[in-house]
Design an enzyme around this catalytic site. Structure first.
Site, PDB file in Angstrom:
ATOM      1  N   ARG A  25     -20.910 -10.736  16.994  1.00  0.00           N
ATOM      2  CA  ARG A  25     -21.099  -9.543  16.164  1.00  0.00           C
ATOM      3  C   ARG A  25     -21.700  -8.439  17.024  1.00  0.00           C
ATOM      4  O   ARG A  25     -22.843  -8.559  17.474  1.00  0.00           O
ATOM      5  CB  ARG A  25     -22.017  -9.869  14.982  1.00  0.00           C
ATOM      6  CG  ARG A  25     -22.216  -8.681  14.054  1.00  0.00           C
ATOM      7  CD  ARG A  25     -23.136  -9.012  12.883  1.00  0.00           C
ATOM      8  NE  ARG A  25     -23.354  -7.828  12.061  1.00  0.00           N
ATOM      9  CZ  ARG A  25     -24.254  -6.877  12.335  1.00  0.00           C
ATOM     10  NH1 ARG A  25     -25.045  -6.980  13.387  1.00  0.00           N
ATOM     11  NH2 ARG A  25     -24.368  -5.812  11.545  1.00  0.00           N
ATOM     12  N   LYS A  34      -8.522   6.218   4.912  1.00  0.00           N
ATOM     13  CA  LYS A  34      -8.463   5.274   3.799  1.00  0.00           C
ATOM     14  C   LYS A  34      -9.157   3.985   4.256  1.00  0.00           C
ATOM     15  O   LYS A  34      -8.532   2.979   4.581  1.00  0.00           O
ATOM     16  CB  LYS A  34      -7.007   5.050   3.357  1.00  0.00           C
ATOM     17  CG  LYS A  34      -6.917   4.876   1.848  1.00  0.00           C
ATOM     18  CD  LYS A  34      -5.547   5.136   1.300  1.00  0.00           C
ATOM     19  CE  LYS A  34      -5.370   4.534  -0.075  1.00  0.00           C
ATOM     20  NZ  LYS A  34      -6.331   4.869  -1.100  1.00  0.00           N
TER      21      LYS A  34
HETATM   22  N1  PDD Z   1      -6.838   4.818  -4.362  1.00  0.00           N
HETATM   23  N2  PDD Z   1      -8.772   9.441  -3.695  1.00  0.00           N
HETATM   24  C1  PDD Z   1      -9.327   8.218  -3.609  1.00  0.00           C
HETATM   25  C2  PDD Z   1     -10.770   8.105  -3.247  1.00  0.00           C
HETATM   26  C3  PDD Z   1      -8.536   7.079  -3.868  1.00  0.00           C
HETATM   27  O1  PDD Z   1      -9.096   5.855  -3.761  1.00  0.00           O
HETATM   28  C4  PDD Z   1      -7.183   7.234  -4.240  1.00  0.00           C
HETATM   29  C5  PDD Z   1      -6.292   6.065  -4.576  1.00  0.00           C
HETATM   30  C6  PDD Z   1      -6.649   8.525  -4.317  1.00  0.00           C
HETATM   31  C7  PDD Z   1      -5.228   8.791  -4.700  1.00  0.00           C
HETATM   32  O2  PDD Z   1      -4.313   8.549  -3.655  1.00  0.00           O
HETATM   33  P1  PDD Z   1      -2.820   8.052  -3.964  1.00  0.00           P
HETATM   34  O3  PDD Z   1      -2.241   9.014  -4.919  1.00  0.00           O
HETATM   35  O4  PDD Z   1      -2.160   8.096  -2.654  1.00  0.00           O
HETATM   36  O5  PDD Z   1      -2.920   6.663  -4.557  1.00  0.00           O
HETATM   37  C8  PDD Z   1      -7.478   9.612  -4.027  1.00  0.00           C
HETATM   38  C9  PDD Z   1      -6.081   3.588  -4.448  1.00  0.00           C
HETATM   39  C10 PDD Z   1      -5.053   3.542  -5.530  1.00  0.00           C
HETATM   40  C11 PDD Z   1      -7.023   2.415  -4.447  1.00  0.00           C
HETATM   41  O6  PDD Z   1      -8.054   2.533  -3.789  1.00  0.00           O
HETATM   42  O7  PDD Z   1      -6.734   1.385  -5.041  1.00  0.00           O
END
Ligand code: PDD
Length: 281
Positions: free
Chosen positions: A101, A146
């Site tokens: 780690r 993401k």
């Molecule tokens: N999340 N903003 C955030 C913080 C999100 O988590 C998401 C979607 C979106 C919308 O993005 P999109 O239209 O591309 O799904 C915006 C996904 C669905 C999830 O975390 O499960």
């Protein structure tokens, strides 16, 4: 979710009960991983190229090489689909397993790649909406990635749930950013508004589709900053995401929005979105 549901892990399709990741995986130890959620309608991946391009942005942001070509991703995802219902592919890529780690990147790792498909429940009840609260956006400055580091998002969403609400709408320095798991739209003075893309929000694919549909159908819209004060005066508020599509908010912080029922522009946009989905299959 059944124990024999098949998932993809590092080159193999196997029952979910047999899909195991090491405790030394950096995704587990540090949240050193990113993800994507790709809806599947009529057994076809929705906006595949766009999701793949966002995946690449997330990978580049954390300096991780993309382990697969577009065609390889397509083959992996297609092997997980079960015909007959709307679903979404969840894909997670971590920096993999290291010997010890250590916060700094290990010199040699093989990324851990996990993918599964699960049913989704798009919002379909035309007469109902959801309640939301506004909360302080307590996240870091790179929310466009993401990342699976979703601690702030889950804590804020939980606050909403404990108040009987479906979503936490985040506010940074007095201005709307996004929902805990959604992008946010508001109708103010007849104009459809959503905050511009920035490092502070996820570049939502559903968001893009909504803006394209607004343009095609001559619905006045603008990508602009929205203060909390302005949001409170909105005639409509919507949440947009791949798993729920477009969801009308009918109450914000206990105050009714659009007379506590889905508004007229939501009905129009939702119909356009459903027609658009159908036109693809
Ligand atoms: N999340 N903003 C955030 C913080 C999100 O988590 C998401 C979607 C979106 C919308 O993005 P999109 O239209 O591309 O799904 C915006 C996904 C669905 C999830 O975390 O499960």
């Amino acid at each position: 979710m059944t124990a024999n549901k098949s998932v993809y892990l590092n080159g193999e399709i196997l029952p979910i009960s047999e899909a195991k990741v090491s405790v030394m995986d950096r995704g587990f130890l540090f949240g050193d991983s990113i993800y994507e959620v790709i809806p599947v309608y009529g057994n076809k991946l929705f906006r595949f190229e766009e999701h793949l391009s966002r995946l690449q942005n997330s990978l580049s942001a954390i300096q991780l090489a993309n382990p697969h070509s577009a065609q390889q991703w397509l083959d992996i995802f297609n092997s997980l689909l079960e015909p007959g219902y709307d679903q979404a592919i969840y894909l997670q890529i971590s920096r993999g397993v290291a010997e010890k780690r250590d916060h700094a990147f290990p010199t040699l790792t093989i990324p851990t790649v996990f993918a599964m498909s699960s049913p989704i429940e798009p919002f379909t009840d035309l007469n109902k909406g959801v309640k939301a609260i506004s909360v302080d956006d307590i996240r870091w400055q790179n929310c466009y990635i993401k990342s699976t580091n979703l601690l702030a998002n889950i804590l804020l969403r939980q606050q909403a749930v404990e108040k009987g609400c479906a979503e936490a709408i985040m506010i940074k320095d007095g201005y709307l950013t996004e929902g805990a798991a959604s992008n946010v739209f508001a109708v103010i003075d007849g104009v459809l508004l959503t905050p511009p893309k920035s490092a502070g929000i996820i570049a939502g694919i559903t968001r893009d589709v909504i803006l394209e549909l607004a343009q095609i159908h001559s619905i006045p819209y603008s990508e602009d900053i929205i203060s909390l004060d302005a949001l409170q005066t909105a005639s409509e508020i919507w949440l947009a995401s791949s798993t729920r599509e477009i969801v009308p908010v009918i109450e914000l912080d206990g105050q009714p929005i659009s007379e506590a029922a889905p508004g007229p522009l939501w009905h129009t946009m939702n119909q356009l979105f459903q027609d658009f989905k159908k036109s693809l299959s």
